[in-house]
Design a protein around this motif. Structure first.
Motif, PDB file in Angstrom:
ATOM      1  N   ALA A 292       0.839  -1.207   0.000  1.00 29.57           N
ATOM      2  CA  ALA A 292       0.000   0.000   0.000  1.00 29.57           C
ATOM      3  C   ALA A 292       0.866   1.246   0.000  1.00 29.57           C
ATOM      4  CB  ALA A 292      -0.922  -0.009   1.217  1.00 29.57           C
ATOM      5  N   ALA A 293       1.927   1.216   0.817  1.00 30.86           N
ATOM      6  CA  ALA A 293       2.845   2.361   0.871  1.00 30.86           C
ATOM      7  C   ALA A 293       3.555   2.542  -0.461  1.00 30.86           C
ATOM      8  CB  ALA A 293       3.861   2.156   1.988  1.00 30.86           C
TER       9      ALA A 293
ATOM     10  N   VAL B  87      -4.229   6.726  -1.497  1.00 33.42           N
ATOM     11  CA  VAL B  87      -4.386   5.845  -2.660  1.00 33.42           C
ATOM     12  C   VAL B  87      -5.231   4.638  -2.273  1.00 33.42           C
ATOM     13  CG1 VAL B  87      -3.157   4.360  -4.292  1.00 33.42           C
ATOM     14  CG2 VAL B  87      -2.229   6.603  -3.698  1.00 33.42           C
ATOM     15  N   GLU B  88      -6.099   4.218  -3.191  1.00 30.34           N
ATOM     16  CA  GLU B  88      -6.998   3.096  -2.912  1.00 30.34           C
ATOM     17  C   GLU B  88      -7.269   2.326  -4.201  1.00 30.34           C
ATOM     18  OE1 GLU B  88     -11.539   2.401  -1.139  1.00 30.34           O
ATOM     19  OE2 GLU B  88     -10.615   4.383  -1.119  1.00 30.34           O
ATOM     20  N   GLU B  89      -7.391   1.005  -4.090  1.00 31.23           N
ATOM     21  CA  GLU B  89      -7.799   0.180  -5.221  1.00 31.23           C
ATOM     22  C   GLU B  89      -9.326   0.230  -5.304  1.00 31.23           C
ATOM     23  OE1 GLU B  89      -5.964  -1.516  -7.471  1.00 31.23           O
ATOM     24  OE2 GLU B  89      -4.143  -0.689  -6.577  1.00 31.23           O
ATOM     25  N   ILE B  90      -9.843   0.522  -6.478  1.00 32.46           N
ATOM     26  CA  ILE B  90     -11.291   0.612  -6.631  1.00 32.46           C
ATOM     27  C   ILE B  90     -11.734  -0.116  -7.894  1.00 32.46           C
ATOM     28  CG2 ILE B  90     -11.135   2.853  -7.808  1.00 32.46           C
ATOM     29  CD1 ILE B  90     -13.844   3.525  -6.422  1.00 32.46           C
ATOM     30  N   LYS B  91     -12.862  -0.799  -7.797  1.00 33.15           N
ATOM     31  CA  LYS B  91     -13.417  -1.527  -8.936  1.00 33.15           C
ATOM     32  C   LYS B  91     -14.555  -0.728  -9.546  1.00 33.15           C
ATOM     33  CE  LYS B  91     -12.300  -6.188  -7.319  1.00 33.15           C
ATOM     34  NZ  LYS B  91     -12.850  -7.531  -6.947  1.00 33.15           N
ATOM     35  N   THR B  92     -14.559  -0.636 -10.872  1.00 36.24           N
ATOM     36  CA  THR B  92     -15.625   0.035 -11.610  1.00 36.24           C
ATOM     37  C   THR B  92     -16.059  -0.865 -12.756  1.00 36.24           C
ATOM     38  OG1 THR B  92     -14.233   1.118 -13.275  1.00 36.24           O
ATOM     39  CG2 THR B  92     -14.442   2.225 -11.134  1.00 36.24           C
TER      40      THR B  92
ATOM     41  N   ALA C  32     -15.540  -0.243 -15.670  1.00 38.33           N
ATOM     42  CA  ALA C  32     -14.455  -0.178 -16.661  1.00 38.33           C
ATOM     43  C   ALA C  32     -13.241  -0.999 -16.232  1.00 38.33           C
ATOM     44  CB  ALA C  32     -14.050   1.273 -16.889  1.00 38.33           C
ATOM     45  N   GLY C  33     -13.291  -1.579 -15.021  1.00 35.66           N
ATOM     46  CA  GLY C  33     -12.158  -2.362 -14.528  1.00 35.66           C
ATOM     47  C   GLY C  33     -11.678  -1.842 -13.186  1.00 35.66           C
ATOM     48  N   SER C  34     -10.585  -2.393 -12.719  1.00 35.04           N
ATOM     49  CA  SER C  34     -10.012  -1.995 -11.437  1.00 35.04           C
ATOM     50  C   SER C  34      -8.917  -0.952 -11.657  1.00 35.04           C
ATOM     51  CB  SER C  34      -9.434  -3.205 -10.705  1.00 35.04           C
ATOM     52  OG  SER C  34     -10.456  -4.137 -10.403  1.00 35.04           O
ATOM     53  N   PHE C  35      -8.845   0.005 -10.738  1.00 33.44           N
ATOM     54  CA  PHE C  35      -7.870   1.081 -10.858  1.00 33.44           C
ATOM     55  C   PHE C  35      -7.175   1.326  -9.524  1.00 33.44           C
ATOM     56  CE2 PHE C  35     -11.104   1.994 -14.024  1.00 33.44           C
ATOM     57  CZ  PHE C  35     -10.348   2.323 -15.149  1.00 33.44           C
ATOM     58  N   THR C  36      -5.908   1.703  -9.595  1.00 33.19           N
ATOM     59  CA  THR C  36      -5.222   2.270  -8.444  1.00 33.19           C
ATOM     60  C   THR C  36      -5.497   3.761  -8.512  1.00 33.19           C
ATOM     61  OG1 THR C  36      -3.498   0.574  -8.554  1.00 33.19           O
ATOM     62  CG2 THR C  36      -3.018   2.552  -7.269  1.00 33.19           C
ATOM     63  N   ALA C  37      -6.308   4.251  -7.581  1.00 29.14           N
ATOM     64  CA  ALA C  37      -6.828   5.613  -7.684  1.00 29.14           C
ATOM     65  C   ALA C  37      -6.490   6.439  -6.454  1.00 29.14           C
ATOM     66  CB  ALA C  37      -8.343   5.572  -7.877  1.00 29.14           C
ATOM     67  N   ILE C  38      -6.545   7.752  -6.624  1.00 33.33           N
ATOM     68  CA  ILE C  38      -6.310   8.703  -5.545  1.00 33.33           C
ATOM     69  C   ILE C  38      -7.674   9.167  -5.036  1.00 33.33           C
ATOM     70  CG2 ILE C  38      -5.273  10.909  -4.909  1.00 33.33           C
ATOM     71  CD1 ILE C  38      -3.389  10.441  -7.397  1.00 33.33           C
ATOM     72  N   ARG C  39      -7.921   9.001  -3.743  1.00 34.52           N
ATOM     73  CA  ARG C  39      -9.223   9.345  -3.164  1.00 34.52           C
ATOM     74  C   ARG C  39      -9.218  10.767  -2.617  1.00 34.52           C
ATOM     75  NH1 ARG C  39      -9.314   5.723   0.451  1.00 34.52           N
ATOM     76  NH2 ARG C  39      -8.815   7.060   2.244  1.00 34.52           N
ATOM     77  N   ILE C  40     -10.210  11.548  -3.053  1.00 31.72           N
ATOM     78  CA  ILE C  40     -10.368  12.934  -2.583  1.00 31.72           C
ATOM     79  C   ILE C  40     -11.726  13.050  -1.907  1.00 31.72           C
ATOM     80  CG2 ILE C  40     -10.518  15.363  -3.241  1.00 31.72           C
ATOM     81  CD1 ILE C  40      -8.915  13.063  -5.696  1.00 31.72           C
ATOM     82  N   ARG C  41     -11.755  13.570  -0.705  1.00 29.32           N
ATOM     83  CA  ARG C  41     -12.994  13.742   0.052  1.00 29.32           C
ATOM     84  C   ARG C  41     -13.358  15.219   0.125  1.00 29.32           C
ATOM     85  NH1 ARG C  41     -15.508   9.143   1.956  1.00 29.32           N
ATOM     86  NH2 ARG C  41     -13.639   8.533   3.119  1.00 29.32           N
TER      87      ARG C  41
END
Length: 224
Positions: free
Chosen positions: A33-34, A150-155, A157-166
């Motif tokens: 994760a790091a 950073v978080e793994e997310i499934k959509t 369109a597929g899975s992505f390593t994405a940056i989460r913004i709140r």
């Protein structure tokens, strides 16, 4: 007695081995994760190319309605912004250099305010924008944004390593009464050059069932 002590010792060492394996697995998970976070952050703004395209599905969870739209880059400007065409032969909208959609006649409900590059973990900033609400009134959204990590997310369109913004803030109509708190979470995937999932909740006066919508990437094609 020696046999009993031997069995106790084997159980003790077996427990230690299990603990060590669990600890090693946790360390590996934490390390990966790091590593993912250090690989993506800080993240600079994307570079668009003519022909880049994204298909999104927008869903209203309360009314259970949805719609799907495709956005295609038709031209890229000197400042890094881009013109998008909605569907084949559709109207145009603008995408800022920071991957935020500018609301216009083609996308009056758009309110792209959450991305502010370079994205760095723990960064806080304020953002606001105007859009047209469901009732046709102009609405101002103002929120505090935080780049959480950073978080793994499934959509779809597929899975992505994405940056989460709140985002947490308020929305207010430009005329008349109303308004209330809002929360929004976005996942920006550098590999797709766009937000790949967005979840929004807003309440009228802070009461009642929140209006809840979600936007998710269905498919995409982008050039390096």
């Amino acid at each position: 007695m020696k046999a009993i002590e031997s069995r106790r010792s084997s159980v003790h060492f077996g427990s230690l081995a299990t603990v060590c394996l669990l600890a090693a697995g946790f360390a590996a998970s934490t390390g990966s994760a790091a590593a993912a976070e250090s690989a993506l952050l800080p993240q600079d703004a994307p570079h668009y190319r003519a022909g880049d395209n994204w298909t999104y599905q927008w869903s209203d969870l309360l009314s259970r309605t949805s719609r799907t739209t495709t956005q295609t880059v038709t031209s890229v400007h000197a400042d890094g912004s881009a013109s998008l065409q909605i569907g084949p032969g559709g109207r145009q909208l603008e995408l800022t250099p920071e991957a935020n959609v500018i609301p216009n006649g083609a996308a009056p409900n758009a309110c792209g305010i959450a991305l502010h590059f370079p994205l760095r973990a723990g960064t806080h900033y304020e953002a606001d924008c105007q859009a047209v609400g469901a009732a046709g009134a102009t609405v101002l959204r103002r929120a505090q944004c935080e780049v959480e990590g950073v978080e793994e997310i499934k959509t779809r369109a597929g899975s992505f390593t994405a940056i989460r913004i709140r985002m947490k803030g308020v929305w207010t109509p430009q005329s008349g009464a109303g308004g209330g708190p809002m929360e929004e979470t976005l996942w920006y995937a550098p590999s797709a050059k766009r937000v790949v999932r967005e979840e929004f909740q807003g309440r009228m006066g802070g009461k009642g069932v929140p209006a809840t919508t979600a936007t998710e990437l269905v498919r995409y094609a982008v050039k390096p």
